[in-house]
Design an enzyme around this catalytic site. Structure first.
Site, PDB file in Angstrom:
ATOM      1  N   GLY A  98       0.820  -1.201   0.000  1.00  0.00           N
ATOM      2  CA  GLY A  98       0.000   0.000   0.000  1.00  0.00           C
ATOM      3  C   GLY A  98       0.855   1.253   0.000  1.00  0.00           C
ATOM      4  N   LYS A 121       4.227  12.914  -0.635  1.00  0.00           N
ATOM      5  CA  LYS A 121       5.094  11.771  -0.417  1.00  0.00           C
ATOM      6  C   LYS A 121       6.117  12.140   0.647  1.00  0.00           C
ATOM      7  CE  LYS A 121       7.929   8.271  -2.704  1.00  0.00           C
ATOM      8  NZ  LYS A 121       8.480   7.780  -3.996  1.00  0.00           N
ATOM      9  N   GLY A 134       7.015   6.530   7.334  1.00  0.00           N
ATOM     10  CA  GLY A 134       6.291   7.295   6.332  1.00  0.00           C
ATOM     11  C   GLY A 134       6.965   8.572   5.895  1.00  0.00           C
ATOM     12  N   ARG A 198      -2.207   1.328  -9.885  1.00  0.00           N
ATOM     13  CA  ARG A 198      -1.115   0.408 -10.203  1.00  0.00           C
ATOM     14  C   ARG A 198      -1.661  -0.980 -10.516  1.00  0.00           C
ATOM     15  NH1 ARG A 198       3.318   2.339  -6.680  1.00  0.00           N
ATOM     16  NH2 ARG A 198       2.675   4.309  -5.776  1.00  0.00           N
ATOM     17  N   ASP A 268       3.830  -3.704  -8.074  1.00  0.00           N
ATOM     18  CA  ASP A 268       3.222  -2.593  -7.352  1.00  0.00           C
ATOM     19  C   ASP A 268       3.814  -1.252  -7.773  1.00  0.00           C
ATOM     20  OD1 ASP A 268       5.336  -4.088  -5.732  1.00  0.00           O
ATOM     21  OD2 ASP A 268       5.397  -2.140  -4.752  1.00  0.00           O
TER      22      ASP A 268
END
Length: 513
Positions: A98, A121, A134, A198, A268
């Site tokens: 994910g 991001k 993250g 994706r 992915d």
């Protein structure tokens, strides 16, 4: 920027978990989870892409927009979320994955009706971070911002970058996975794309046997991103798969044209729209080598080496075919489509090489010519980009020996130069068979062969300067990458300096970011 125009159409159609809990966990039968970016106390803007912002409908940057660009201040209409997907990583099924560092702000529509998705991001953990934080470090963020823009101006389908900002905090990373983690400056990139869907989104739902949702996702994707598909029923899904296969093949040909090595072609990391996505341990080709892999994690097998990227794309499409089989239910069609992939890819690949060499048409003898060329390039470690720049000047009466010494990464003796000269003579004879004029031949070459490619050593130097508060090189690189088919800065049109041959980050990189 006009942030009130951002919407979340994906979340309105598909089921999600609205707990807002950023803790890492498995989320079965859920396509997305709401999650909010962390708050950074001392962010600082490094660069903002005014051209892109105007193009997608956000407008000009104002100082107050920095809060949004790092995820600190969200308009009422923005309800951020991250998506779940699955994937095959280095050939093995990895299960649920994910958006571990990506958080969607939503979608914006410009005056022409074109829609663009926006993501942060590096703005904090999501339910899919797999025990990571993250965050993103400056080096990987600079690389993604600049390389995605470089690919756009080269004419390669890609995600793009809207902004790059310091977060004001440090992030701990082990750059070489050698047991020596160090603090690095943190950063956030805001990136954009028509869609970030994706292969892995479809793989996850299929693996969970949620076939009604899988069909809903297919319908959503076709309606929003494949308007050329007008068929109905099962034919619609077949047309979709053929379209994805062709877009993927076209993307691989473009990577070969400019000498791009992705480094992590897991399913992915494959865009359903045929975009270049997830800029990690990528590299532009310096010395030509079909076995070059830009990712230290890919050793010793070199699964994702430069010359294997078409083959791996086909393998990844097989995995997508398996995921879509419950809806398409036609094994022969899927097999035939995948078997045709190779023929289509190599046809387009050879046509691309014809353009790079300035050939008006593909001749039967060109297969041997291309094979001989590849052998020459590898034997004498000739620079991929600079070789074609030299070829464009071949009629100008320049000293060939000096030209090729300047683009080789090894010393060339008289025997080596004799082989090179023989090849050049073969090339000139091949040009005589052209069915187009010399002017048209030159035009083909100039459109196909960039004068500037964003090499890793330049990124390395740029990152060092930004860390020290300087942006002179950054500004020069942006000018160069926005004009890749012109020689704006002759100092960039040189082979990689030897001092960077064994420096981490200048040839190969790890997945650490």
């Amino acid at each position: 920027m006009n942030l009130t125009k951002i919407k979340q159409p994906f979340t309105e159609i598909f089921p999600g978990d609205f707990s807002g809990n950023p803790m890492q966990r498995m989320t079965p039968k859920v396509l997305f989870s709401t999650v909010f970016p962390v708050e950074f106390k001392n962010p600082k803007l490094i660069i903002f892409n005014e051209k892109l912002s105007e193009e997608i409908g956000l407008g000009s940057y104002e100082e107050k927009d920095l809060g949004f660009l790092v995820g600190n201040h969200l308009p009422d209409n923005v309800k951020p979320y991250s998506t779940a997907y699955a994937g095959h990583q280095f050939g093995n099924w990895a299960g649920q994955l994910g958006d571990g560092r990506a958080i969607y702000a939503g979608e914006i529509e410009n005056q022409s009706g074109e829609k663009t998705e926006i993501q942060w991001k590096g703005a904090g953990a999501t339910p899919y971070s797999r025990h990571a934080d993250g965050r993103a470090v400056l080096r990987s963020s600079v690389r993604e911002y600049l390389m995605s823009e470089a690919m756009y101006y080269l004419g390669v389908p890609t995600t793009r970058a809207l902004s790059l900002s310091f977060t004001g905090e440090n992030v701990v990373r082990d750059i070489l996975y050698s047991g020596n983690p160090q603090e690095e400056k943190g950063a956030v990139v805001v990136r954009t794309a028509e869609s970030f869907l994706r292969f892995g989104h479809f793989e996850l739902i299929s693996a969970q046997q949620e076939y009604n949702t899988l069909q809903d996702l297919l319908d959503f994707t076709i309606k929003n991103y494949f308007p050329e598909i007008q068929s109905e029923g099962t034919a619609k899904y077949k047309d979709f798969f053929e379209n994805v296969a062709n877009r993927t093949a076209d993307l691989m040909v473009e990577w070969f044209r400019v000498g791009f090595v992705h480094g992590v072609m897991n399913t992915d990391n494959m865009s359903i729209l045929g975009l270049t996505i997830d800029y990690g341990p990528f590299s532009m080709m310096d010395e030509y080598d079909l076995n070059f892999t830009s990712n230290t994690t890919d050793l010793p097998g070199r699964r994702y080496a430069f010359g294997k990227q078409g083959q791996i794309a086909q393998w990844n499409l097989w995995q997508l075919a398996n995921a879509l089989h419950p809806i398409i239910k036609d094994e022969k069609f899927l097999e035939d489509t995948l078997n045709k992939f190779g023929d289509y890819f190599w046809k387009e690949h050879d046509n691309m090489l014809c353009d790079k060499f300035g050939f008006g048409q593909l001749l039967e003898s060109d297969e041997d010519f291309f094979t001989n060329w590849q052998g020459l390039m590898q034997e004498f470690q000739l620079d991929y980009t600079l070789f074609f720049n030299v070829l464009e000047r071949i009629e100008e009466g320049r000293d060939l020996k000096t030209e090729f010494e300047n683009i080789s990464y090894i010393s060339l003796d008289d025997k080596a130069f004799s082989k090179i000269k023989n090849f050049i003579n073969q090339y000139k004879l091949r040009l005589e068979k052209n069915d187009i004029s010399k002017e048209k031949s030159q035009e083909l070459m100039q459109k196909s062969n960039p004068k500037f490619t964003l090499r890793n050593y330049l990124l390395y130097e740029c990152i060092e300067e930004i860390e020290n508060g300087k942006t002179i090189l950054l500004e020069k690189i942006i000018t160069a990458l926005e004009n890749p088919y012109e020689e704006k800065f002759p100092e960039f049109s040189v082979k990689r300096p030897s001092k960077y041959d064994d420096v981490s980050g200048c040839s190969m990189l790890s997945c650490s970011s």
